[in-house]
Motif scaffolding. Sequence first.
Motif, PDB file in Angstrom:
ATOM      1  N   PRO A   1      -8.632   5.286   6.925  1.00  0.00           N
ATOM      2  CA  PRO A   1      -8.897   6.022   5.691  1.00  0.00           C
ATOM      3  C   PRO A   1      -8.437   7.477   5.796  1.00  0.00           C
ATOM      4  CG  PRO A   1     -10.807   4.735   6.335  1.00  0.00           C
ATOM      5  CD  PRO A   1      -9.846   4.683   7.493  1.00  0.00           C
ATOM      6  N   PRO A   2      -8.397   8.204   4.674  1.00  0.00           N
ATOM      7  CA  PRO A   2      -7.889   9.588   4.701  1.00  0.00           C
ATOM      8  C   PRO A   2      -8.577  10.489   5.713  1.00  0.00           C
ATOM      9  CG  PRO A   2      -8.114   8.830   2.434  1.00  0.00           C
ATOM     10  CD  PRO A   2      -8.702   7.764   3.305  1.00  0.00           C
ATOM     11  N   ASP A   3      -9.895  10.306   5.950  1.00  0.00           N
ATOM     12  CA  ASP A   3     -10.599  11.168   6.902  1.00  0.00           C
ATOM     13  C   ASP A   3     -10.515  10.667   8.337  1.00  0.00           C
ATOM     14  OD1 ASP A   3     -12.276   8.976   6.883  1.00  0.00           O
ATOM     15  OD2 ASP A   3     -14.059  10.061   6.201  1.00  0.00           O
ATOM     16  N   GLY A   4      -9.814   9.571   8.575  1.00  0.00           N
ATOM     17  CA  GLY A   4      -9.622   9.062   9.922  1.00  0.00           C
ATOM     18  C   GLY A   4     -10.800   8.333  10.508  1.00  0.00           C
ATOM     19  N   LYS A   5     -11.779   7.956   9.700  1.00  0.00           N
ATOM     20  CA  LYS A   5     -12.956   7.247  10.201  1.00  0.00           C
ATOM     21  C   LYS A   5     -13.278   6.088   9.268  1.00  0.00           C
ATOM     22  CE  LYS A   5     -14.957  11.485  12.127  1.00  0.00           C
ATOM     23  NZ  LYS A   5     -16.107  12.403  12.085  1.00  0.00           N
TER      24      LYS A   5
ATOM     25  N   GLU B   1       0.780  -1.236   0.000  1.00  0.00           N
ATOM     26  CA  GLU B   1       0.000   0.000   0.000  1.00  0.00           C
ATOM     27  C   GLU B   1       0.808   1.281   0.000  1.00  0.00           C
ATOM     28  OE1 GLU B   1      -1.723   1.204   3.999  1.00  0.00           O
ATOM     29  OE2 GLU B   1      -1.554  -0.963   4.285  1.00  0.00           O
ATOM     30  N   PHE B   2       2.028   1.300   0.530  1.00  0.00           N
ATOM     31  CA  PHE B   2       2.741   2.558   0.723  1.00  0.00           C
ATOM     32  C   PHE B   2       3.541   2.978  -0.507  1.00  0.00           C
ATOM     33  CE2 PHE B   2       2.475   0.910   5.159  1.00  0.00           C
ATOM     34  CZ  PHE B   2       1.754   1.967   5.708  1.00  0.00           C
ATOM     35  N   VAL B   3       3.679   4.291  -0.677  1.00  0.00           N
ATOM     36  CA  VAL B   3       4.562   4.863  -1.699  1.00  0.00           C
ATOM     37  C   VAL B   3       5.363   5.975  -1.032  1.00  0.00           C
ATOM     38  CG1 VAL B   3       3.049   4.294  -3.620  1.00  0.00           C
ATOM     39  CG2 VAL B   3       2.804   6.515  -2.501  1.00  0.00           C
ATOM     40  N   GLY B   4       6.532   6.268  -1.591  1.00  0.00           N
ATOM     41  CA  GLY B   4       7.373   7.278  -0.980  1.00  0.00           C
ATOM     42  C   GLY B   4       8.331   7.897  -1.971  1.00  0.00           C
ATOM     43  N   PRO B   5       9.226   8.751  -1.506  1.00  0.00           N
ATOM     44  CA  PRO B   5      10.184   9.433  -2.375  1.00  0.00           C
ATOM     45  C   PRO B   5      10.973   8.460  -3.237  1.00  0.00           C
ATOM     46  CG  PRO B   5      10.260  10.354  -0.165  1.00  0.00           C
ATOM     47  CD  PRO B   5       9.389   9.138  -0.080  1.00  0.00           C
ATOM     48  N   THR B   6      11.168   8.822  -4.476  1.00  0.00           N
ATOM     49  CA  THR B   6      11.839   8.088  -5.560  1.00  0.00           C
ATOM     50  C   THR B   6      10.976   6.966  -6.132  1.00  0.00           C
ATOM     51  OG1 THR B   6      13.090   6.391  -4.333  1.00  0.00           O
ATOM     52  CG2 THR B   6      14.094   8.578  -4.496  1.00  0.00           C
ATOM     53  N   GLN B   7       9.799   6.717  -5.568  1.00  0.00           N
ATOM     54  CA  GLN B   7       8.888   5.719  -6.145  1.00  0.00           C
ATOM     55  C   GLN B   7       7.953   6.426  -7.143  1.00  0.00           C
ATOM     56  OE1 GLN B   7       6.939   3.297  -3.187  1.00  0.00           O
ATOM     57  NE2 GLN B   7       8.845   2.671  -2.245  1.00  0.00           N
ATOM     58  N   ASP B   8       8.568   7.028  -8.131  1.00  0.00           N
ATOM     59  CA  ASP B   8       7.814   7.900  -9.036  1.00  0.00           C
ATOM     60  C   ASP B   8       7.008   7.150 -10.089  1.00  0.00           C
ATOM     61  OD1 ASP B   8      10.706   7.482  -9.810  1.00  0.00           O
ATOM     62  OD2 ASP B   8       9.960   8.280 -11.712  1.00  0.00           O
ATOM     63  N   ARG B   9       7.338   5.900 -10.376  1.00  0.00           N
ATOM     64  CA  ARG B   9       6.635   5.204 -11.456  1.00  0.00           C
ATOM     65  C   ARG B   9       5.245   4.740 -11.014  1.00  0.00           C
ATOM     66  NH1 ARG B   9       7.474   7.803 -14.531  1.00  0.00           N
ATOM     67  NH2 ARG B   9       6.398   6.424 -15.992  1.00  0.00           N
ATOM     68  N   ILE B  10       5.097   4.233  -9.799  1.00  0.00           N
ATOM     69  CA  ILE B  10       3.765   3.857  -9.321  1.00  0.00           C
ATOM     70  C   ILE B  10       2.913   5.108  -9.129  1.00  0.00           C
ATOM     71  CG2 ILE B  10       4.661   3.709  -6.948  1.00  0.00           C
ATOM     72  CD1 ILE B  10       1.540   1.935  -8.383  1.00  0.00           C
ATOM     73  N   VAL B  11       3.513   6.179  -8.643  1.00  0.00           N
ATOM     74  CA  VAL B  11       2.756   7.424  -8.443  1.00  0.00           C
ATOM     75  C   VAL B  11       2.298   7.972  -9.790  1.00  0.00           C
ATOM     76  CG1 VAL B  11       2.894   9.809  -7.618  1.00  0.00           C
ATOM     77  CG2 VAL B  11       3.880   7.950  -6.260  1.00  0.00           C
ATOM     78  N   ALA B  12       3.163   7.907 -10.800  1.00  0.00           N
ATOM     79  CA  ALA B  12       2.786   8.400 -12.125  1.00  0.00           C
ATOM     80  C   ALA B  12       1.647   7.572 -12.711  1.00  0.00           C
ATOM     81  CB  ALA B  12       3.997   8.381 -13.059  1.00  0.00           C
ATOM     82  N   LEU B  13       1.733   6.255 -12.589  1.00  0.00           N
ATOM     83  CA  LEU B  13       0.665   5.400 -13.116  1.00  0.00           C
ATOM     84  C   LEU B  13      -0.646   5.686 -12.392  1.00  0.00           C
ATOM     85  CD1 LEU B  13      -0.374   3.088 -14.869  1.00  0.00           C
ATOM     86  CD2 LEU B  13       0.442   1.486 -13.117  1.00  0.00           C
ATOM     87  N   ALA B  14      -0.588   5.832 -11.075  1.00  0.00           N
ATOM     88  CA  ALA B  14      -1.799   6.134 -10.312  1.00  0.00           C
ATOM     89  C   ALA B  14      -2.431   7.427 -10.800  1.00  0.00           C
ATOM     90  CB  ALA B  14      -1.468   6.219  -8.822  1.00  0.00           C
ATOM     91  N   ARG B  15      -1.628   8.436 -10.997  1.00  0.00           N
ATOM     92  CA  ARG B  15      -2.170   9.720 -11.462  1.00  0.00           C
ATOM     93  C   ARG B  15      -2.777   9.602 -12.853  1.00  0.00           C
ATOM     94  NH1 ARG B  15       2.821  13.517  -9.223  1.00  0.00           N
ATOM     95  NH2 ARG B  15       2.085  13.636  -7.059  1.00  0.00           N
ATOM     96  N   GLU B  16      -2.150   8.799 -13.702  1.00  0.00           N
ATOM     97  CA  GLU B  16      -2.672   8.625 -15.061  1.00  0.00           C
ATOM     98  C   GLU B  16      -4.055   7.998 -15.066  1.00  0.00           C
ATOM     99  OE1 GLU B  16       0.309   6.471 -17.207  1.00  0.00           O
ATOM    100  OE2 GLU B  16       1.805   8.064 -16.962  1.00  0.00           O
ATOM    101  N   VAL B  17      -4.374   7.209 -14.049  1.00  0.00           N
ATOM    102  CA  VAL B  17      -5.710   6.604 -13.969  1.00  0.00           C
ATOM    103  C   VAL B  17      -6.590   7.311 -12.936  1.00  0.00           C
ATOM    104  CG1 VAL B  17      -4.925   4.375 -14.825  1.00  0.00           C
ATOM    105  CG2 VAL B  17      -4.944   4.784 -12.353  1.00  0.00           C
ATOM    106  N   GLY B  18      -6.184   8.535 -12.554  1.00  0.00           N
ATOM    107  CA  GLY B  18      -7.034   9.377 -11.728  1.00  0.00           C
ATOM    108  C   GLY B  18      -6.982   9.137 -10.238  1.00  0.00           C
ATOM    109  N   ILE B  19      -5.856   8.630  -9.733  1.00  0.00           N
ATOM    110  CA  ILE B  19      -5.728   8.320  -8.303  1.00  0.00           C
ATOM    111  C   ILE B  19      -4.645   9.197  -7.696  1.00  0.00           C
ATOM    112  CG2 ILE B  19      -5.156   6.530  -6.615  1.00  0.00           C
ATOM    113  CD1 ILE B  19      -6.205   4.483  -8.677  1.00  0.00           C
ATOM    114  N   THR B  20      -4.968   9.844  -6.577  1.00  0.00           N
ATOM    115  CA  THR B  20      -4.025  10.715  -5.895  1.00  0.00           C
ATOM    116  C   THR B  20      -3.492  10.039  -4.638  1.00  0.00           C
ATOM    117  OG1 THR B  20      -5.838  11.791  -4.711  1.00  0.00           O
ATOM    118  CG2 THR B  20      -5.108  12.801  -6.780  1.00  0.00           C
ATOM    119  N   THR B  21      -2.564  10.714  -3.976  1.00  0.00           N
ATOM    120  CA  THR B  21      -1.967  10.179  -2.756  1.00  0.00           C
ATOM    121  C   THR B  21      -2.363  11.041  -1.553  1.00  0.00           C
ATOM    122  OG1 THR B  21       0.071  11.467  -2.998  1.00  0.00           O
ATOM    123  CG2 THR B  21       0.015   9.288  -4.023  1.00  0.00           C
ATOM    124  N   PHE B  22      -2.205  10.478  -0.366  1.00  0.00           N
ATOM    125  CA  PHE B  22      -2.347  11.242   0.860  1.00  0.00           C
ATOM    126  C   PHE B  22      -1.284  10.761   1.839  1.00  0.00           C
ATOM    127  CE2 PHE B  22      -4.858   7.461   1.590  1.00  0.00           C
ATOM    128  CZ  PHE B  22      -4.804   7.203   2.964  1.00  0.00           C
TER     129      PHE B  22
END
Length: 501
Positions: free
Chosen positions: A379-383, A99-120
């Motif tokens: 979850p992102p909202d803490g509930k 589940e986790f992503v972090g600095p230098t893990q730019d390829r999974i983050v790029a793919l997620a953004r391409e399909v409309g998914i953001t990070t928190f």
Amino acid sequence: MGDLTRRSLLTGSVASAAAIGLPAAATAAPSTAPAGSSARPTTRADVVVVGAGLAGLTAARRLVAHGHSVVVLEARDRVGGRTLNHPIAKGKIAEAGGEFVGPTQDRIVALAREVGITTFDAYDSGNDVYQRGSIRLLYSDTSATGTAPPDPTLLVDIVKLSQQIDQMATTIPIEKPWTAPDAAAWDEQTLATWVRANAVNADGILELLAPFTEALIGAEPEDVSLFAVVAYVAAAGDAKNVGTFERLFNVRNGAQQSRLVGGSQLVSQRVAAALGHRVRLGSPVRRIARTAHGVQVESDRLTVIGRRVVVAVPPVLAAQIQYDPLLPVRRDQLVQRLPMGSLRKVEAIYATPFWRAAGLTGQFLTTGGPVGYSFDNSPPDGKPGVLAGFVGGAQNLKWSRHSPAELRAAVLAQYARLFQDDRFLKPEGFFEHDWSSERWSRGGPTYTPGPGTLTALGPALRAPVGHLHWAGTETSDYWIGYMDGAVRSGERVAAEVHASL
């Protein structure tokens, strides 16, 4: 969002494809089966991809964008591989796998953004809890040691050994780590052997390392080659940033810094929806045979005649496929020597993440198990509040002999004891996922190479064999064992296959 089923794969696939720049999927027309084959339907494609995890789906997506016809054969009744969303309440999920992503893990983050998914940001405000024997500490990961605990009896070794491993990692050529100057010497010993030779308090450091390696690779320091560990650390970066021990373990500025909105499996679900009929679920591949013009890939539901095949599953599963002709000896020996780690995730669900109000991050590090490392997985909202933990390596083997109820009771008691709060004993829900008992994973989160394996056989890890190409996070250059590594391997193999067609 729940698992992607056959029906949901087909629904809306044309619209999804257009949205992310893929041509709409056409239904493959069955052809006459070759003489002597089974009665299963047969179709044709330029490329057959085995496995619909992040690696296989990334490869398929890129190959389709290049104009090639592709069929993806997935053994499970879902996509996502070692990522898995688990519904918890009112449409919300918690991840049961990666589940986790972090600095230098730019390829999974790029793919997620391409399909409309953001990070928190993963929740990381307050203090972590550490306990080893009679030592109990509350500490912030903003201190000099980061996520590593400032245990006064181990501090000298923590600093010294982490610096040594970071220095060793700088000598690793990322694309061919087995050519490092000291690779052979490092591959003759385990991580535990090296610690015993270099630490002041070796027993204490090994006790501390166990929950780290159990969570990170599903194994003990005695199980894995020192060279494999150093190469793993070296891979925790990118072309501009050298991999470090700290980046692997840290939340803040580390591999556990962020999460994906909607859950990590959603990336695979959206890519698969765009690929549409190209993805065939419930189709474990049993045999791959060379033909006069390419390959014949036989699954339980479908035979595909192709020009190239991409095998994008863990090495231990790739070894179970029948190959005709047999694989070269080095490749065959390699996949027989790369067992998966043993890992399960356990997650307790509460109405709220009440530990936050007490100034705690929800992270603990402890020895003795069953959980070695916990984290706030809300979850992102803490509930609701979700507290997740890793049961790995020897701990998972031990607790596999106990009933689910016994494990649940032990985990909750451990949460209550470490956080000194009996509210942890009464969750609103609890679930676990043992990746070692999943037929099409056989463990997690990644492989655990023993001494002598990678220096002797590593070059066969991703080298094509005729019309066969290899993908999967274990074949990546950077971020081996992570979602980012899976995506990188899919991108690499797609370029490799496209160039060969």
